[in-house]
Design an enzyme around this catalytic site. Sequence first.
Site, PDB file in Angstrom:
ATOM      1  N   CYS A   1     -38.867 112.983 -31.419  1.00 17.25           N
ATOM      2  CA  CYS A   1     -37.468 112.594 -31.589  1.00 17.25           C
ATOM      3  C   CYS A   1     -36.735 113.787 -32.180  1.00 17.25           C
ATOM      4  CB  CYS A   1     -37.427 111.376 -32.515  1.00 17.25           C
ATOM      5  SG  CYS A   1     -35.773 110.857 -32.943  1.00 17.25           S
TER       6      CYS A   1
ATOM      7  N   CYS B   1     -23.614 113.851 -38.852  1.00 19.36           N
ATOM      8  CA  CYS B   1     -23.023 113.181 -37.689  1.00 19.36           C
ATOM      9  C   CYS B   1     -21.657 112.643 -38.070  1.00 19.36           C
ATOM     10  CB  CYS B   1     -23.922 112.023 -37.235  1.00 19.36           C
ATOM     11  SG  CYS B   1     -23.278 111.159 -35.778  1.00 19.36           S
TER      12      CYS B   1
ATOM     13  N   CYS C   1     -21.476 105.576 -38.354  1.00 15.25           N
ATOM     14  CA  CYS C   1     -21.915 104.187 -38.217  1.00 15.25           C
ATOM     15  C   CYS C   1     -22.297 103.666 -39.607  1.00 15.25           C
ATOM     16  CB  CYS C   1     -23.091 104.083 -37.260  1.00 15.25           C
ATOM     17  SG  CYS C   1     -22.689 104.716 -35.627  1.00 15.25           S
TER      18      CYS C   1
ATOM     19  N   CYS D   1     -26.111 103.738 -40.847  1.00 17.61           N
ATOM     20  CA  CYS D   1     -26.979 104.879 -40.531  1.00 17.61           C
ATOM     21  C   CYS D   1     -26.934 105.959 -41.608  1.00 17.61           C
ATOM     22  CB  CYS D   1     -26.558 105.467 -39.184  1.00 17.61           C
ATOM     23  SG  CYS D   1     -27.422 106.996 -38.779  1.00 17.61           S
TER      24      CYS D   1
ATOM     25  N   GLY E   1     -27.491 113.042 -35.462  1.00 16.39           N
ATOM     26  CA  GLY E   1     -26.414 113.567 -34.631  1.00 16.39           C
ATOM     27  C   GLY E   1     -26.120 112.729 -33.413  1.00 16.39           C
ATOM     28  N   GLU E   2     -24.958 112.981 -32.838  1.00 18.90           N
ATOM     29  CA  GLU E   2     -24.556 112.306 -31.602  1.00 18.90           C
ATOM     30  C   GLU E   2     -24.688 113.334 -30.468  1.00 18.90           C
ATOM     31  OE1 GLU E   2     -23.781 109.383 -30.135  1.00 18.90           O
ATOM     32  OE2 GLU E   2     -23.460 110.679 -28.414  1.00 18.90           O
TER      33      GLU E   2
ATOM     34  N   SER F   1     -29.865 109.312 -26.242  1.00 23.79           N
ATOM     35  CA  SER F   1     -29.233 108.118 -26.795  1.00 23.79           C
ATOM     36  C   SER F   1     -27.834 108.441 -27.289  1.00 23.79           C
ATOM     37  CB  SER F   1     -30.084 107.603 -27.954  1.00 23.79           C
ATOM     38  OG  SER F   1     -29.416 106.573 -28.641  1.00 23.79           O
TER      39      SER F   1
ATOM     40  N   LEU G   1     -25.770  99.898 -28.622  1.00 29.40           N
ATOM     41  CA  LEU G   1     -24.715  98.880 -28.538  1.00 29.40           C
ATOM     42  C   LEU G   1     -24.582  98.144 -29.876  1.00 29.40           C
ATOM     43  CD1 LEU G   1     -22.741  97.976 -26.322  1.00 29.40           C
ATOM     44  CD2 LEU G   1     -24.281  96.083 -25.851  1.00 29.40           C
TER      45      LEU G   1
ATOM     46  N   ASN H   1     -34.289  99.736 -40.463  1.00 35.34           N
ATOM     47  CA  ASN H   1     -34.908 100.410 -41.602  1.00 35.34           C
ATOM     48  C   ASN H   1     -33.869 100.484 -42.701  1.00 35.34           C
ATOM     49  OD1 ASN H   1     -37.628 101.466 -41.485  1.00 35.34           O
ATOM     50  ND2 ASN H   1     -36.962 102.633 -39.700  1.00 35.34           N
TER      51      ASN H   1
ATOM     52  N   CYS I   1     -33.792 107.508 -38.546  1.00 34.10           N
ATOM     53  CA  CYS I   1     -32.784 108.518 -38.374  1.00 34.10           C
ATOM     54  C   CYS I   1     -32.109 108.981 -39.674  1.00 34.10           C
ATOM     55  CB  CYS I   1     -31.788 107.844 -37.435  1.00 34.10           C
ATOM     56  SG  CYS I   1     -30.399 108.704 -36.904  1.00 34.10           S
TER      57      CYS I   1
END
Length: 340
Positions: A102, A109, A113, A116, A156-157, A188, A212, A287, A330
Amino acid sequence: MNIFDLPKKELENYFKTFNDKPFRATQIYEWLYQKKCFSFAEMSNLKKDLIDKLCSIFEIELLNLVTMQKSKDGTIKFLFKLNDGNLIETVLMQHDYGKSICVTTQVGCNMGCAFCASGLNKKIRNLETYEIVSQIMTVESLINEKVTHVVVMGIGEPFDNYENVMRFVRIINDPKGLAIGARHITISTSGLVPRIYDYANEGIQTNLAISLHAPNDEIRSQIMRINRKYSIKEVIKAMDDYIAQTNRRVTIEYILLDKVNDMPACAYELAELLYKKNVYVNLIPYNEVSEMPFKRSTKEAMNQFYDILKKRGTNVTLRREQGHDIDAACGQLRSKNIKK
Ligand code: SAH
Ligand code: SF4
């Protein structure tokens, strides 16, 4: 310049500027990515003056390891320090079908969100292509084994660093390089709609996953700021277009958050939203992040959610979690180290 920055085509162009043969690029690729030779001087099929020229233009440099944590299930989490001092993390997971990695695409980021850990630290910068490639090269060198699958799901995005991520994909997918099959590479996104359309036009067979996490705009906008810019309707439309154009199945990621998005009504709404679409829903146990109010759903709620989707004919799995004991979610390790 770092040699891991260049797709083979671009390396071929360098050789053209030296009046040398483009197939030199293939030779270099084989040395670097297949034989793991990280010194031009040791590339025995290159002449001395070419070696000197290459040394004067390119560096071959791996990432600096800060810590490496191994979980009971074999998951390994690596914390790396970049040349400018920024920290990034990479996670390696063991599966019966191989090893998946990963990778991180940005330092921090900007999507913010609410659940996150990566979003806690605003984006400092995009990673360069070589910094993404080097995560795989460094991990393979450290464990002395081959990575078979790649998920672009670290910090990150990826679609906010689109060009570099696409260059990365071309490099690792190159048959003369790491030769990681396109079908073994998954990107992703939190739903950057214009980039989903771009991605559909790339003409590559890599996979798309969409985070989503909610079946309607009301809930999604609360937990994902990006939804205020691109609504669920727009994301689904882009996804439909992607499926029509590529004929590839899309993975829908859905983290189960206690009493936020895990109620039976949400499952029914999600099943309706995705009815008869070529998708596969990945339910992810959350998590928990200490700074954040969200809780993991109960086992009962997760199972009920799964059952409802299944009964409505949705392709769904409840993800077996990995590395729970080492904060493998993440951004969690990086965020802890920054605090220290
Ligand atoms: N930015 C991209 C890719 C990186 S995040 C994206 O959001 O899709 C990869 C996945 O991990 C996303 O689905 C994200 O929602 C999820 N994730 C983030 N924090 C998590 C946590 N604490 N527990 C479980 N999954 C998490
Ligand atoms: Fe960024 Fe993805 Fe975390 Fe959202 S979930 S803050 S998009 S890394």
